[in-house]
Design an enzyme around this catalytic site. Structure first.
Site, mmCIF file in Angstrom:
data_model
loop_
_atom_site.group_PDB
_atom_site.id
_atom_site.type_symbol
_atom_site.label_atom_id
_atom_site.label_comp_id
_atom_site.label_asym_id
_atom_site.label_seq_id
_atom_site.Cartn_x
_atom_site.Cartn_y
_atom_site.Cartn_z
ATOM 1 N N ASP A 37 0.518 -1.324 0.270
ATOM 2 C CA ASP A 37 -0.203 -0.165 -0.114
ATOM 3 C C ASP A 37 0.567 1.547 0.375
ATOM 4 O O ASP A 37 0.443 1.883 -0.697
ATOM 5 C CB ASP A 37 -0.752 0.130 0.679
ATOM 6 C CG ASP A 37 -2.323 -0.960 0.831
ATOM 7 O OD1 ASP A 37 -2.604 -1.431 -0.164
ATOM 8 O OD2 ASP A 37 -2.609 -1.784 2.021
ATOM 9 N N ASP A 81 -5.933 -5.462 -5.886
ATOM 10 C CA ASP A 81 -5.542 -3.460 -5.573
ATOM 11 C C ASP A 81 -4.802 -2.595 -6.042
ATOM 12 O O ASP A 81 -4.159 -2.268 -6.063
ATOM 13 C CB ASP A 81 -5.677 -3.724 -4.437
ATOM 14 C CG ASP A 81 -6.935 -4.219 -3.454
ATOM 15 O OD1 ASP A 81 -7.585 -5.616 -3.821
ATOM 16 O OD2 ASP A 81 -7.473 -3.470 -2.433
#
Ligand SMILES: *[C@@H]1O[C@H](CO)[C@@H](O)[C@H](O)[C@H]1NC(C)=O
Ligand SMILES: *[C@@H]1O[C@H](CO)[C@@H](O)[C@H](O)[C@H]1NC(C)=O
Ligand SMILES: *[C@@H]1O[C@H](CO)[C@@H](O)[C@H](O)[C@H]1NC(C)=O
Ligand SMILES: *[C@@H]1O[C@H](CO)[C@@H](O)[C@H](O)[C@H]1NC(C)=O
Ligand SMILES: *[C@@H]1O[C@H](CO)[C@@H](O)[C@H](O)[C@H]1NC(C)=O
Ligand SMILES: *[C@@H]1O[C@H](CO)[C@@H](O)[C@H](O)[C@H]1NC(C)=O
Ligand SMILES: *[C@@H]1O[C@H](CO)[C@@H](O)[C@H](O)[C@H]1NC(C)=O
Ligand SMILES: *[C@@H]1O[C@H](CO)[C@@H](O)[C@H](O)[C@H]1NC(C)=O
Length: 405
Positions: free
Chosen positions: A125, A184
Site C-alpha cells: 500500500d 488492488d
C-alpha cells in the site's frame, strides 16, 4: 502510441464528448457544488494533534472516523486537498476556494506521512500513501522532500518483488512460501513510474510490467471479471489458490477490485503502450458494463445476492468513473473514437446515478453508500477515497473539455 498535439486532442475529445452527451443523461448537478469546497475546508482546518486521518464515516450521521497515519488510506485526504488545488485553478470563478490555500493545506496534511518512509507497515500500500507526494511533484517537480518520499516508497514496493513469482507481494503472511497478490495492487504500480521519472532506474519499470503481466494472466477471468486474491507459491512460482478477502465469494467479482483493475490496466497502457494492457482494460470495462444493474447503482460485489438488498459501493463507482475516463483517453490515443465515446458516456451515466443515490448535504463526507468491507459489516458509509475520486472525476471531465464548472 501517437503523439497528439493539444489542439488535435481537444478536438477529438470534444467530438467524443458531443457524441457521448447525446447518448447519456448528463452530468450530476452536484459535481461542482459549493458544498464540496465548504465540507473539505472545514475538515482540513481542524488538524488533529497527534495527526490522524479521516478514512470512513459512521453509517447514521456521516461523521468522519480518524485513524493513525500508518493506514493504507492515509494519503487520500491530503490528495483530496491537492485535487481541490487543481479544482480551484480549473474553476477559478466558482466556489472552489483559493488555490494557494488548498496547496498549503495539502502540504500541511502530508507532513505526518513523511516519516512513514522509514516506519510503515503498509506492505504494497506504499503506492496509495504516495499520492500526495506524486501530486506535490506535479506542482513543484523540485520539491526534494516529495522526491525522496516517492523514491523511498517505490524502493519499498520494489523490495517486495519476487522474480520467481514475478509480482510484488501484497500481504505478509506467516509462511514465507505463501505469496498473496491482490488486484488492488495494480494501483500501487504508479509510484514505480513516478520514481522512474526521477531516477531513470529501469528496474522499477520492469517490476511494474512483470507484475501487470502476471496479474493479467492470473487475476482476470475469461469473462473480464476478476479474482480479489491470487496466492502463489514463492518457491515454485505456481498459482496455489484464487479466492476473495473482501468480496462475496471466491468466484465472485468484488466491484472495487474490478474498478482498480480497469484504472490500473488503462494506466499501464498509458505508460508502456503495450496493447495487451489496453485489451485487458477493455475486457474488464465490458464486464463492468454488462454487470451493472439497470438502475446504474454499483453494488459492493457484482455477484452478491439481490435479497436482502445488497449495499452499494459508491467508492467503487467513483474509482470506475475515473478508470473509464482514463480508458477513454487511451482509446483517443489509438483513434478509437467509438470506444472513447462509449466509455465517456458510461462514466457520465455512472457518475450521475451513483451521485444521485449517495450525495448527502448533511454528512461530513460528500458521498454516502460506500462499502469499506461488507464481510466485516462495514457498509453504507462515507469513504475518503470515494470522495477523492468524486473530486478528481469532476476535474478530469473539465480537463477533457467534457464539463464546465
Ligand atoms: C514539499 O513537499 C512536502 C511533502 O509533500 C511538503 O510537506 C512541503 O511543504 C513541501 N515543501 C515546499 C517548500 O513546498
Ligand atoms: C534500481 O532500483 C532497484 C529496486 O529498488 C534497486 O535495487 C537498485 O539498486 C536501483 N538501482 C540504482 C542504480 O539505484
Ligand atoms: C510451496 O512449494 C514448496 C515446495 O514444493 C512446499 O514446500 C511449500 O509448502 C509450498 N507452499 C505453499 C504455500 O504452497
Ligand atoms: C515526469 O516528470 C516530468 C517533469 O517533471 C513531468 O512533466 C511528468 O508529468 C512526469 N511524469 C510522470 C509519469 O510522473
Ligand atoms: C509483458 O507483457 C507485454 C505485453 O503483452 C509483453 O510485450 C512483454 O514482453 C511482457 N514482459 C514480461 C517481462 O513478461
Ligand atoms: C475460498 O478459498 C480459500 C483459499 O483457497 C479456501 O480456504 C476456502 O475454503 C474457500 N471458500 C469456499 C467457500 O470454498
Ligand atoms: C444508500 O444509503 C442509505 C443510507 O445512507 C440506505 O438507506 C440505502 O439503502 C442505501 N442504498 C444502497 C443501494 O446502498
Ligand atoms: C451491512 O452492515 C450491517 C452492519 O453494519 C450488517 O448488519 C448487514 O448485514 C450488512 N448488509 C449486508 C447486506 O451484508
Amino acid at each position: 502510441m501517437v503523439s497528439n498535439t493539444p489542439t488535435f486532442f481537444a478536438l477529438l475529445a470534444s467530438t467524443v464528448g458531443a457524441y457521448a452527451a447525446s447518448a447519456s443523461i448528463g452530468l450530476p448537478p452536484e459535481l461542482f457544488s459549493p458544498l464540496i469546497a465548504q465540507k473539505i475546508a472545514t475538515i482540513a482546518a481542524a488538524i488533529p494533534s497527534p495527526m490522524m486521518y479521516p478514512q470512513y464515516t459512521d453509517r447514521v450521521e456521516g461523521v468522519w472516523q480518524y485513524f493513525k497515519p500508518d493506514e493504507w488510506t492515509t494519503g487520500f485526504f491530503p490528495a483530496t486537498l491537492y485535487a481541490m488545488h487543481q479544482r480551484a485553478q480549473l474553476c477559478p470563478s466558482t466556489n472552489s476556494g483559493d488555490a494557494a490555500q488548498w496547496l498549503q493545506l495539502g502540504r500541511e496534511w502530508s507532513t505526518a506521512e513523511v516519516p512513514l518512509e522509514q516506519t510503515n507497515t503498509l506492505g504494497h500500500d506504499v503506492g496509495f500513501v504516495s499520492y500526495p507526494f506524486m501530486l506535490e511533484l506535479a506542482v513543484d517537480p523540485d520539491n526534494t522532500t516529495a522526491q525522496a518520499a516517492v523514491n523511498a516508497f517505490a524502493a519499498d514496493l520494489a523490495a517486495r518483488f519476487d522474480p520467481i513469482v514475478g509480482c510484488t507481494r501484497s500481504w505478509d503472511t506467516a509462511d514465507p512460501t505463501d505469496f498473496q497478490v491482490i488486484i488492488d495492487n495494480m494501483m500501487n504500480l504508479q509510484v514505480l513510474f513516478a520514481s522512474y521519472n526521477l531516477t531513470k532506474n529501469q528496474t522499477l519499470v520492469d517490476i511494474a510490467i512483470s507484475h501487470a503481466n502476471k496479474t493479467m494472466e492470473n487475476h482476470i477471468r475469461p469473462d473480464g471479471g476478476s479474482f480479489h486474491v491470487v496466492e502463489y507459491n514463492a518457491t515454485t512460482g505456481a498459482v496455489v489458490a484464487r479466492f476473495t478477502s473482501q468480496g462475496y465469494s471466491n468466484s465472485s467479482t468484488w466491484s472495487r477490485g474490478e474498478a482498480w483493475g480497469i484504472y490500473g490496466f488503462s494506466n499501464m497502457f498509458k505508460h508502456t503502450g503495450h496493447i495487451d494492457y489496453l485489451n485487458t482494460a477493455r475486457k474488464m470495462a465490458a464486464y463492468w458494463i454488462e454487470n451493472t444493474p439497470s438502475d446504474g447503482i454499483i453494488p459492493w460485489d457484482f455477484n452478491a445476492p439481490l435479497v436482502p438488498p445488497r449495499p452499494a459501493d459508491s467508492s467503487a463507482a467513483m474509482i470506475a468513473v475515473n478508470g473509464f475516463l482514463l480508458l477513454a483517453e487511451q482509446e483517443l490515443s489509438v483513434y478509437n473514437l467509438v470506444g472513447a465515446a462509449t466509455y465517456v458516456a458510461e462514466a457520465i451515466r455512472m457518475l450521475r446515478l451513483n451521485t444521485e443515490l449517495a450525495w448527502r448535504p448533511q454528512w461530513q463526507s460528500l458521498l454516502a453508500n460506500g462499502t469499506v468491507n461488507n464481510p466485516e459489516h462495514n457498509n453504507l458509509t462515507g469513504i475518503v477515497y470515494g470522495d477523492y475520486f468524486f473530486v478528481t472525476a469532476g476535474n478530469q471531465l473539465v480537463e477533457m473539455g467534457l464539463a464546465s464548472c
